[in-house]
Design a protein around this motif. Structure first.
Motif, PDB file in Angstrom:
ATOM      1  N   SER A 134       0.806  -1.227   0.000  1.00  0.00           N
ATOM      2  CA  SER A 134       0.000   0.000   0.000  1.00  0.00           C
ATOM      3  C   SER A 134       0.841   1.281   0.000  1.00  0.00           C
ATOM      4  O   SER A 134       0.295   2.383  -0.124  1.00  0.00           O
ATOM      5  N   ASP A 135       2.153   1.161   0.137  1.00  0.00           N
ATOM      6  CA  ASP A 135       3.015   2.341   0.226  1.00  0.00           C
ATOM      7  C   ASP A 135       3.077   3.103  -1.096  1.00  0.00           C
ATOM      8  O   ASP A 135       3.146   2.509  -2.169  1.00  0.00           O
ATOM      9  N   VAL A 136       3.087   4.417  -0.977  1.00  0.00           N
ATOM     10  CA  VAL A 136       3.365   5.294  -2.112  1.00  0.00           C
ATOM     11  C   VAL A 136       4.861   5.593  -2.061  1.00  0.00           C
ATOM     12  O   VAL A 136       5.386   5.990  -1.014  1.00  0.00           O
ATOM     13  N   VAL A 137       5.544   5.391  -3.181  1.00  0.00           N
ATOM     14  CA  VAL A 137       6.990   5.588  -3.237  1.00  0.00           C
ATOM     15  C   VAL A 137       7.305   6.752  -4.171  1.00  0.00           C
ATOM     16  O   VAL A 137       6.927   6.740  -5.342  1.00  0.00           O
ATOM     17  N   GLU A 144       9.493  26.847  -4.316  1.00  0.00           N
ATOM     18  CA  GLU A 144       8.329  25.988  -4.125  1.00  0.00           C
ATOM     19  C   GLU A 144       8.734  24.565  -3.744  1.00  0.00           C
ATOM     20  O   GLU A 144       9.809  24.103  -4.131  1.00  0.00           O
ATOM     21  N   PRO A 145       7.855  23.842  -3.022  1.00  0.00           N
ATOM     22  CA  PRO A 145       8.110  22.414  -2.820  1.00  0.00           C
ATOM     23  C   PRO A 145       7.909  21.682  -4.153  1.00  0.00           C
ATOM     24  O   PRO A 145       7.308  22.213  -5.085  1.00  0.00           O
ATOM     25  N   LEU A 146       8.410  20.470  -4.219  1.00  0.00           N
ATOM     26  CA  LEU A 146       8.232  19.652  -5.415  1.00  0.00           C
ATOM     27  C   LEU A 146       6.768  19.235  -5.543  1.00  0.00           C
ATOM     28  O   LEU A 146       6.087  19.007  -4.547  1.00  0.00           O
ATOM     29  N   ASP A 147       6.298  19.136  -6.767  1.00  0.00           N
ATOM     30  CA  ASP A 147       4.957  18.637  -7.059  1.00  0.00           C
ATOM     31  C   ASP A 147       5.109  17.133  -7.305  1.00  0.00           C
ATOM     32  O   ASP A 147       5.800  16.726  -8.242  1.00  0.00           O
ATOM     33  N   LEU A 148       4.513  16.304  -6.455  1.00  0.00           N
ATOM     34  CA  LEU A 148       4.687  14.855  -6.540  1.00  0.00           C
ATOM     35  C   LEU A 148       3.500  14.238  -7.275  1.00  0.00           C
ATOM     36  O   LEU A 148       2.406  14.104  -6.724  1.00  0.00           O
ATOM     37  N   SER A 190       6.469  20.417   3.985  1.00  0.00           N
ATOM     38  CA  SER A 190       5.066  20.630   3.618  1.00  0.00           C
ATOM     39  C   SER A 190       4.202  19.379   3.781  1.00  0.00           C
ATOM     40  O   SER A 190       2.982  19.452   3.657  1.00  0.00           O
ATOM     41  N   MET A 191       4.806  18.241   4.081  1.00  0.00           N
ATOM     42  CA  MET A 191       4.053  16.984   4.164  1.00  0.00           C
ATOM     43  C   MET A 191       3.354  16.846   5.515  1.00  0.00           C
ATOM     44  O   MET A 191       3.830  17.327   6.533  1.00  0.00           O
ATOM     45  N   SER A 192       2.231  16.124   5.507  1.00  0.00           N
ATOM     46  CA  SER A 192       1.469  15.917   6.737  1.00  0.00           C
ATOM     47  C   SER A 192       2.020  14.768   7.573  1.00  0.00           C
ATOM     48  O   SER A 192       1.659  14.620   8.730  1.00  0.00           O
ATOM     49  N   LYS A 193       2.891  13.939   6.973  1.00  0.00           N
ATOM     50  CA  LYS A 193       3.497  12.824   7.702  1.00  0.00           C
ATOM     51  C   LYS A 193       4.961  12.731   7.295  1.00  0.00           C
ATOM     52  O   LYS A 193       5.350  13.198   6.226  1.00  0.00           O
ATOM     53  N   LYS A 194       5.761  12.107   8.163  1.00  0.00           N
ATOM     54  CA  LYS A 194       7.168  11.946   7.834  1.00  0.00           C
ATOM     55  C   LYS A 194       7.369  10.618   7.104  1.00  0.00           C
ATOM     56  O   LYS A 194       7.119   9.553   7.661  1.00  0.00           O
ATOM     57  N   PHE A 237      15.347  20.424 -16.206  1.00  0.00           N
ATOM     58  CA  PHE A 237      16.547  19.844 -15.592  1.00  0.00           C
ATOM     59  C   PHE A 237      16.912  18.488 -16.200  1.00  0.00           C
ATOM     60  O   PHE A 237      17.642  17.705 -15.603  1.00  0.00           O
ATOM     61  N   GLY A 238      16.349  18.150 -17.375  1.00  0.00           N
ATOM     62  CA  GLY A 238      16.640  16.874 -18.014  1.00  0.00           C
ATOM     63  C   GLY A 238      15.848  15.721 -17.433  1.00  0.00           C
ATOM     64  O   GLY A 238      16.160  14.557 -17.683  1.00  0.00           O
ATOM     65  N   THR A 239      14.813  16.007 -16.650  1.00  0.00           N
ATOM     66  CA  THR A 239      14.016  14.942 -16.039  1.00  0.00           C
ATOM     67  C   THR A 239      12.730  14.697 -16.812  1.00  0.00           C
ATOM     68  O   THR A 239      12.312  15.512 -17.633  1.00  0.00           O
ATOM     69  N   LEU A 240      12.101  13.584 -16.507  1.00  0.00           N
ATOM     70  CA  LEU A 240      10.794  13.244 -17.062  1.00  0.00           C
ATOM     71  C   LEU A 240       9.813  13.121 -15.908  1.00  0.00           C
ATOM     72  O   LEU A 240      10.192  12.736 -14.795  1.00  0.00           O
ATOM     73  N   ALA A 241       8.552  13.436 -16.190  1.00  0.00           N
ATOM     74  CA  ALA A 241       7.529  13.381 -15.148  1.00  0.00           C
ATOM     75  C   ALA A 241       6.166  13.131 -15.776  1.00  0.00           C
ATOM     76  O   ALA A 241       5.973  13.360 -16.973  1.00  0.00           O
ATOM     77  N   PRO A 242       5.202  12.680 -14.972  1.00  0.00           N
ATOM     78  CA  PRO A 242       3.824  12.560 -15.457  1.00  0.00           C
ATOM     79  C   PRO A 242       3.264  13.931 -15.835  1.00  0.00           C
ATOM     80  O   PRO A 242       3.799  14.966 -15.432  1.00  0.00           O
ATOM     81  N   SER A 243       2.181  13.940 -16.570  1.00  0.00           N
ATOM     82  CA  SER A 243       1.587  15.190 -17.047  1.00  0.00           C
ATOM     83  C   SER A 243       1.027  16.024 -15.893  1.00  0.00           C
ATOM     84  O   SER A 243       0.849  15.531 -14.771  1.00  0.00           O
ATOM     85  N   ASP A 244       0.702  17.272 -16.210  1.00  0.00           N
ATOM     86  CA  ASP A 244       0.091  18.178 -15.233  1.00  0.00           C
ATOM     87  C   ASP A 244      -1.237  17.629 -14.713  1.00  0.00           C
ATOM     88  O   ASP A 244      -1.683  18.004 -13.635  1.00  0.00           O
ATOM     89  N   LEU A 245      -1.892  16.779 -15.496  1.00  0.00           N
ATOM     90  CA  LEU A 245      -3.205  16.251 -15.128  1.00  0.00           C
ATOM     91  C   LEU A 245      -3.123  15.025 -14.219  1.00  0.00           C
ATOM     92  O   LEU A 245      -4.143  14.553 -13.730  1.00  0.00           O
ATOM     93  N   ALA A 246      -1.930  14.507 -14.007  1.00  0.00           N
ATOM     94  CA  ALA A 246      -1.768  13.310 -13.168  1.00  0.00           C
ATOM     95  C   ALA A 246      -2.200  13.612 -11.735  1.00  0.00           C
ATOM     96  O   ALA A 246      -2.024  14.737 -11.249  1.00  0.00           O
ATOM     97  N   PRO A 247      -2.744  12.610 -11.041  1.00  0.00           N
ATOM     98  CA  PRO A 247      -3.087  12.830  -9.631  1.00  0.00           C
ATOM     99  C   PRO A 247      -1.832  13.049  -8.786  1.00  0.00           C
ATOM    100  O   PRO A 247      -0.726  12.710  -9.211  1.00  0.00           O
ATOM    101  N   ARG A 248      -2.018  13.618  -7.617  1.00  0.00           N
ATOM    102  CA  ARG A 248      -0.922  13.841  -6.671  1.00  0.00           C
ATOM    103  C   ARG A 248      -1.086  12.869  -5.508  1.00  0.00           C
ATOM    104  O   ARG A 248      -2.207  12.450  -5.204  1.00  0.00           O
ATOM    105  N   ALA A 249       0.016  12.526  -4.868  1.00  0.00           N
ATOM    106  CA  ALA A 249      -0.045  11.662  -3.685  1.00  0.00           C
ATOM    107  C   ALA A 249       1.128  11.974  -2.770  1.00  0.00           C
ATOM    108  O   ALA A 249       2.206  12.352  -3.234  1.00  0.00           O
ATOM    109  N   GLU A 250       0.887  11.825  -1.477  1.00  0.00           N
ATOM    110  CA  GLU A 250       1.943  12.037  -0.493  1.00  0.00           C
ATOM    111  C   GLU A 250       2.628  10.689  -0.235  1.00  0.00           C
ATOM    112  O   GLU A 250       1.965   9.704   0.078  1.00  0.00           O
TER     113      GLU A 250
END
Length: 195
Positions: free
Chosen positions: A49-52, A88-92, A150-154, A106-119
């Motif tokens: 169940s962990d988000v990584v 700003e904090p990173l958008d996960l 900015s996270m609600s949990k460590k 920065f030469g990175t790849l990421a999901p689209s702006d429409l992707a859901p966010r998760a902590e």
């Protein structure tokens, strides 16, 4: 004055760590990424169940892709960071199975702006250097510091690096959050509560 001295010391350590990382050849890098992935899955406590939170390698960082591939193949929920601005904090963003990745600076790849966010429950962090106390030497932009604050949990903080990036001692400031685990091609070390 103390802050200026600490920043000067960290700048010198960043140069040393960059040089150590840059000295590794291509073959060593590929082998190290595979070995580090094996150590990660053998030693990091990972629940279904962990988000990584992972990262897409830039420059000569240790490649996280072998870990990412296995996480995705096992249907683990994965988020990738996106830099939104200098203070700003990173958008996960969640990288869903089969979803395309896009250039995100920065030469990175990421999901689209429409992707859901998760902590995340576990954060795999790139770094320039680390020491035997679990202190992480980043690039100096403070992105991970702001994100963690900015996270609600460590989450469990896992540094991913080449063994050659270990430094004798890194000055730790109050905002520097220590790693729980460091994973290199040489093995895994636990710090703090995970030791």
């Amino acid at each position: 004055m103390v802050d200026a001295l600490i920043e000067e010391a960290k700048a010198a350590l960043r140069n040393r760590a960059r040089a150590a990382r840059a000295s590794l050849d291509h073959g060593e890098r590929a082998d190290a990424a595979i070995a580090a992935a094996q150590h990660f899955f053998n030693s990091v406590p990972l629940q279904a169940s962990d988000v990584v939170a992972a990262y897409w390698r830039i420059r000569d960082e240790l490649d996280c892709q072998p870990i990412l591939v296995k996480l995705m193949d096992s249907n683990q929920k994965v988020v990738l960071p996106v830099v939104m601005g200098p203070e700003e904090p990173l958008d996960l963003r969640v990288w869903e199975q089969g979803a395309s990745l896009y250039e995100s600076g920065f030469g990175t790849l990421a999901p689209s702006d429409l992707a859901p966010r998760a902590e995340p429950d576990i954060v795999i962090m790139p770094l320039l250097g680390f020491d035997n106390r679990g202190t992480r030497l980043g690039y100096g932009g403070g992105y991970y510091d702001r994100t963690l604050a900015s996270m609600s949990k460590k989450p469990i903080l896992v540094g991913l690096a080449f063994a050659a990036q270990e430094l004798d001692r890194i000055p730790r400031e109050p905002h520097d959050v220590p790693l729980d685990i460091i994973v290199t091609e040489a093995g895994v070390r636990h710090f703090g509560t995970t030791a």
